[in-house]
Design a protein around this motif. Structure first.
Motif, PDB file in Angstrom:
ATOM      1  N   LEU A  69     -21.403-136.621 -74.662  1.00 50.63           N
ATOM      2  CA  LEU A  69     -22.045-136.343 -73.379  1.00 50.63           C
ATOM      3  C   LEU A  69     -21.821-137.530 -72.450  1.00 50.63           C
ATOM      4  O   LEU A  69     -22.102-138.668 -72.805  1.00 50.63           O
ATOM      5  N   VAL A  70     -21.308-137.239 -71.264  1.00 50.42           N
ATOM      6  CA  VAL A  70     -21.103-138.268 -70.246  1.00 50.42           C
ATOM      7  C   VAL A  70     -22.167-138.056 -69.173  1.00 50.42           C
ATOM      8  O   VAL A  70     -22.300-136.961 -68.625  1.00 50.42           O
ATOM      9  N   LEU A  71     -22.928-139.083 -68.896  1.00 50.21           N
ATOM     10  CA  LEU A  71     -24.002-139.042 -67.917  1.00 50.21           C
ATOM     11  C   LEU A  71     -23.479-139.632 -66.612  1.00 50.21           C
ATOM     12  O   LEU A  71     -22.961-140.746 -66.585  1.00 50.21           O
ATOM     13  N   LEU A  72     -23.592-138.847 -65.531  1.00 51.33           N
ATOM     14  CA  LEU A  72     -23.068-139.250 -64.228  1.00 51.33           C
ATOM     15  C   LEU A  72     -24.186-139.249 -63.192  1.00 51.33           C
ATOM     16  O   LEU A  72     -25.107-138.444 -63.270  1.00 51.33           O
ATOM     17  N   SER A  73     -24.078-140.128 -62.217  1.00 52.63           N
ATOM     18  CA  SER A  73     -25.070-140.177 -61.143  1.00 52.63           C
ATOM     19  C   SER A  73     -25.001-138.920 -60.299  1.00 52.63           C
ATOM     20  O   SER A  73     -23.919-138.393 -60.030  1.00 52.63           O
ATOM     21  N   ALA A  78     -12.300-132.003 -69.168  1.00 50.45           N
ATOM     22  CA  ALA A  78     -10.954-131.676 -69.653  1.00 50.45           C
ATOM     23  C   ALA A  78     -10.711-132.248 -71.052  1.00 50.45           C
ATOM     24  O   ALA A  78      -9.965-131.673 -71.844  1.00 50.45           O
ATOM     25  N   ALA A  79     -11.374-133.356 -71.357  1.00 50.21           N
ATOM     26  CA  ALA A  79     -11.236-133.982 -72.668  1.00 50.21           C
ATOM     27  C   ALA A  79     -12.191-133.396 -73.706  1.00 50.21           C
ATOM     28  O   ALA A  79     -12.222-133.840 -74.849  1.00 50.21           O
ATOM     29  N   GLY A  80     -12.981-132.401 -73.289  1.00 44.72           N
ATOM     30  CA  GLY A  80     -13.883-131.750 -74.231  1.00 44.72           C
ATOM     31  C   GLY A  80     -15.291-132.305 -74.250  1.00 44.72           C
ATOM     32  O   GLY A  80     -16.102-131.911 -75.095  1.00 44.72           O
ATOM     33  N   ALA A  81     -15.606-133.213 -73.358  1.00 47.55           N
ATOM     34  CA  ALA A  81     -16.952-133.783 -73.306  1.00 47.55           C
ATOM     35  C   ALA A  81     -17.847-132.915 -72.429  1.00 47.55           C
ATOM     36  O   ALA A  81     -17.374-132.211 -71.544  1.00 47.55           O
ATOM     37  N   ALA A  82     -19.115-132.980 -72.682  1.00 49.26           N
ATOM     38  CA  ALA A  82     -20.106-132.338 -71.831  1.00 49.26           C
ATOM     39  C   ALA A  82     -20.540-133.361 -70.785  1.00 49.26           C
ATOM     40  O   ALA A  82     -20.368-134.563 -70.979  1.00 49.26           O
ATOM     41  N   THR A  83     -21.087-132.894 -69.675  1.00 43.75           N
ATOM     42  CA  THR A  83     -21.595-133.811 -68.656  1.00 43.75           C
ATOM     43  C   THR A  83     -23.030-133.449 -68.289  1.00 43.75           C
ATOM     44  O   THR A  83     -23.441-132.299 -68.447  1.00 43.75           O
ATOM     45  N   ALA A  84     -23.753-134.429 -67.829  1.00 44.16           N
ATOM     46  CA  ALA A  84     -25.117-134.226 -67.336  1.00 44.16           C
ATOM     47  C   ALA A  84     -25.310-135.152 -66.148  1.00 44.16           C
ATOM     48  O   ALA A  84     -24.587-136.139 -65.986  1.00 44.16           O
ATOM     49  N   VAL A 131     -30.965-134.127 -68.447  1.00 46.81           N
ATOM     50  CA  VAL A 131     -30.239-134.544 -69.646  1.00 46.81           C
ATOM     51  C   VAL A 131     -30.865-133.840 -70.841  1.00 46.81           C
ATOM     52  O   VAL A 131     -32.083-133.896 -71.024  1.00 46.81           O
ATOM     53  N   PRO A 132     -30.049-133.152 -71.650  1.00 45.42           N
ATOM     54  CA  PRO A 132     -30.623-132.471 -72.821  1.00 45.42           C
ATOM     55  C   PRO A 132     -31.367-133.453 -73.724  1.00 45.42           C
ATOM     56  O   PRO A 132     -30.874-134.542 -74.017  1.00 45.42           O
ATOM     57  N   ARG A 133     -32.573-133.075 -74.136  1.00 42.97           N
ATOM     58  CA  ARG A 133     -33.402-133.973 -74.958  1.00 42.97           C
ATOM     59  C   ARG A 133     -32.740-134.360 -76.275  1.00 42.97           C
ATOM     60  O   ARG A 133     -32.902-135.465 -76.745  1.00 42.97           O
ATOM     61  N   ALA A 134     -32.020-133.463 -76.874  1.00 46.49           N
ATOM     62  CA  ALA A 134     -31.392-133.740 -78.166  1.00 46.49           C
ATOM     63  C   ALA A 134     -29.953-134.226 -78.005  1.00 46.49           C
ATOM     64  O   ALA A 134     -29.153-134.091 -78.911  1.00 46.49           O
TER      65      ALA A 134
END
Length: 73
Positions: free
Chosen positions: A11-15, A37-43, A62-65
Motif C-alpha cells: 500500500l502506497v500512501l499519498l497526500s 501499474a506495479a500492482g500496489a494499492a494506493t490510499a 487508509v484501510p485499518r488492516a
C-alpha cells in the motif's frame, strides 16, 4: 500465513489534493499511476488534517488492516 494465502499488495500512501481531499494531490499523480501499474494499492492521506493535529481524520481513508505502508508525500 497459510500456504494458500495470497499476500496483500503493498500500500502506497499519498497526500490528498487540498481542494479535493478524496483524490490524490495532482503533484503525485504519476507516482500513484506507477504504484498501481506495479500492482500496489494506493490510499489518500488528508495532509491538511494532519497539519491541524487531527491524525484520526488524516488517515480515515487508509484501510485499518493495511499493515505497513509506504508514504510518498
Amino acid at each position: 500465513m497459510t500456504a494458500d494465502a495470497v499476500p496483500a499488495p503493498p500500500l502506497v500512501l499519498l497526500s490528498g489534493d487540498p481542494l479535493r481531499p478524496r483524490r490524490t494531490d495532482p503533484q503525485f499523480a504519476a507516482e500513484a499511476a506507477a504504484a498501481r501499474a506495479a500492482g500496489a494499492a494506493t490510499a489518500v492521506l488528508d495532509h491538511e488534517a494532519l497539519l491541524t493535529g487531527d491524525a484520526e481524520r488524516a488517515v480515515s481513508r487508509v484501510p485499518r488492516a493495511a499493515g505497513p505502508v509506504w508514504y510518498r508525500g
